[in-house]
Design an enzyme around this catalytic site. Structure first.
Site, PDB file in Angstrom:
ATOM      1  N   TYR A 145       0.670  -0.964   0.115  1.00  0.00           N
ATOM      2  CA  TYR A 145       0.124   0.050   0.029  1.00  0.00           C
ATOM      3  C   TYR A 145       0.850   1.164   0.021  1.00  0.00           C
ATOM      4  CZ  TYR A 145      -3.491   3.323   1.445  1.00  0.00           C
ATOM      5  OH  TYR A 145      -4.448   4.663   1.813  1.00  0.00           O
ATOM      6  N   ASP A 240       9.361   3.114  -0.987  1.00  0.00           N
ATOM      7  CA  ASP A 240       8.328   3.018   0.007  1.00  0.00           C
ATOM      8  C   ASP A 240       8.154   3.236   1.305  1.00  0.00           C
ATOM      9  OD1 ASP A 240       4.431   3.212  -0.357  1.00  0.00           O
ATOM     10  OD2 ASP A 240       6.167   4.850   1.560  1.00  0.00           O
ATOM     11  N   LYS A 268       4.877   9.737   8.048  1.00  0.00           N
ATOM     12  CA  LYS A 268       4.526   9.166   9.072  1.00  0.00           C
ATOM     13  C   LYS A 268       6.133   9.629  10.531  1.00  0.00           C
ATOM     14  CE  LYS A 268       2.316   4.961   8.133  1.00  0.00           C
ATOM     15  NZ  LYS A 268       1.291   4.935   8.073  1.00  0.00           N
TER      16      LYS A 268
END
Ligand code: KE4
Length: 432
Positions: A145, A240, A268
């Site tokens: 994702y 990623d 994050k």
């Protein structure tokens, strides 16, 4: 049973105003049953809900809070920044400071651009890869994702997998026609795509450790193999590291595995709980980004001083001597204890940890990709999640998510968690 009166009242109100009552689908508890808890405050390793229940938190805002909730030094840095305003729409010193910190910890990132989410980071980094190579196709992996940009909502993990959604309606065919997919850990499948589309593939984007189908490690030859295949094909390798960055190693997965991506997406942890994303990499490629080059990407609040203060204070504290080593020690205690208790209960579970990320699947077989992950016993996971919640442990409400620890998860929290596991497995409510 938990008193959930106020949470249920708020959820009823929220559902009338917000789709599903939540602002991000996976929070809705749909995969584990019951209703989401509304949180009053976070304190260190703990969440306290609006009914006064207290939980040891292993979601930590889905990764950002590696120092735990409301860390006093992060809070002080934010308060200091706040006293000078929240956003200037102009360059400020803290953007340079956070850029310097990140490029020191991840030297493969020679230049960096801040954005406001991981989705923006991956969307932008792939536009850049296409601009640099002049090619249109990208390869992603089933169960990975990368946020909700149209071109990436193809066989995606996280909430898409959790809710069992086919790829999202509203995404035009034209947006995904150039998105190719392969099974995670399957180099031969990637090789076949390069042979099938010679000189057409701009980039391979990968979660170097998968955290969005549950925690799935790369097999030893996977990442080096992707590096070789992309180099041979004149394509770019994009890591990623929105989730793995500063979570699997202080220098990210690229340091842990010694594989050098051309470009990296971050998010994050680099915001410390404030909305921040970033993308960066080789100077030659980043020089294409406007206004230096022609590839356009922009953002009203990109690099705002408040969010930068969250990231700077977090990374500075995380980099202090001994902090990372302690995280490894506590992480190992947790997963060793988990594996022991599942084994004692004769329950077939695959338990994994990479740095401060962990995961477990109710499955007899090792999990190496989405095809094996989706066979895990999600009903048993749901039952386990519910009972653990009643015993004061807040796990991600989906089998297809990773768990996270913070510097505030000490001996007491690990002991209490393992005691909760024993009670849950002994409750007869987890299908044993
Ligand atoms: P955001 O746009 O949510 O900041 O980041 C998207 C993203 C990109 N890349 C990776 C590897 C990610 O894990 C994410 C977002 N992670 C999910 C948790 N699996 C966010 C939680 C949610 O969607 O509510």
């Amino acid at each position: 049973m938990l008193n959930r009166t106020q949470s249920e009242k708020l959820f009823a109100e929220a559902q009338a105003l917000i789709p599903g009552g939540v602002n991000s689908p996976v929070r809705a508890f749909r995969a584990v049953g019951g209703q989401p808890l509304f949180i009053e405050r976070g304190e260190g390793a703990y969440l306290l809900d609006v009914d006064g229940n207290r939980y040891i938190d292993y979601v930590l805002s889905w990764g950002p809070l590696i120092l735990g909730h409301a860390h006093p030094q992060v809070a002080a840095a934010l308060a200091d920044a706040l006293s000078k305003g929240t956003s200037y729409g102009a360059p400020c010193p803290s953007e340079v400071e956070l850029a310097r910190l990140i490029t020191q910890l991840m030297p493969n990132i020679e230049m960096i651009r801040f954005v406001n989410s991981g989705t923006e980071a991956t969307m932008s980094v792939l536009r850049l890869a296409r601009a640099f190579t002049g090619r249109e196709k990208i390869i992603k992996f089933e169960g990975n994702y990368h946020g909700h940009a149209d071109m990436l909502l193809v066989q995606a993990g996280s909430g898409v997998a959790t809710l069992g959604l086919p790829d999202s309606p509203g995404v035009p065919v034209g947006a995904t026609v150039h998105t190719l997919t392969a099974p995670y850990n399957d180099l031969a499948a990637v090789q076949r795509l390069f042979e099938q589309f010679p000189d057409q593939i701009a980039a391979v984007i990968v979660e170097p450790v998968s955290g969005n189908m549950g925690l799935v490690r790369p097999l030893s030859e996977f990442l080096p193999g992707l590096r070789d295949l992309t180099t041979q094909a004149g394509s770019l390798l994009v890591f990623d590291e929105v989730m793995t960055g500063f979570r699997v190693h202080l220098g990210g997965a690229q340091a842990l595995y010694g594989v050098k991506p051309d470009l990296t997406a971050l998010g994050k942890v680099i915001g410390g709980g404030l909305p921040v994303g970033a993308y960066g990499g080789r100077r030659e490629i980043m020089s294409l980004v406007a206004p230096l080059g022609p590839m356009y990407q922009a953002g009203t609040l990109s690099g705002n001083p408040l969010a930068m203060a969250g990231g700077i204070s977090t990374l500075r504290l995380l980099s202090l001597p001994g902090v990372w080593e302690q995280l490894e020690v506590m992480g190992e205690k947790l997963v060793t204890g988990l594996a022991e208790r599942f084994a004692a209960a004769a329950m077939p579970v695959q338990v994994e940890r990479v740095g401060t990320m962990f995961g477990f699947f109710f499955s007899e077989q090792p999990i190496i990709n989405w095809a094996t992950a989706k066979l895990a016993d999600t009903a048993r996971f749901a039952a386990f999640h519910q009972v653990m919640l009643e015993h004061g442990v807040y796990l991600a409400p989906s089998q297809f998510e990773a768990g996270f620890i913070s510097t505030m998860h000490g001996e007491q929290e690990i002991r209490a968690t393992l005691a909760a596991v024993e009670k849950s497995l002994g409750s007869g409510r987890v299908g044993n």
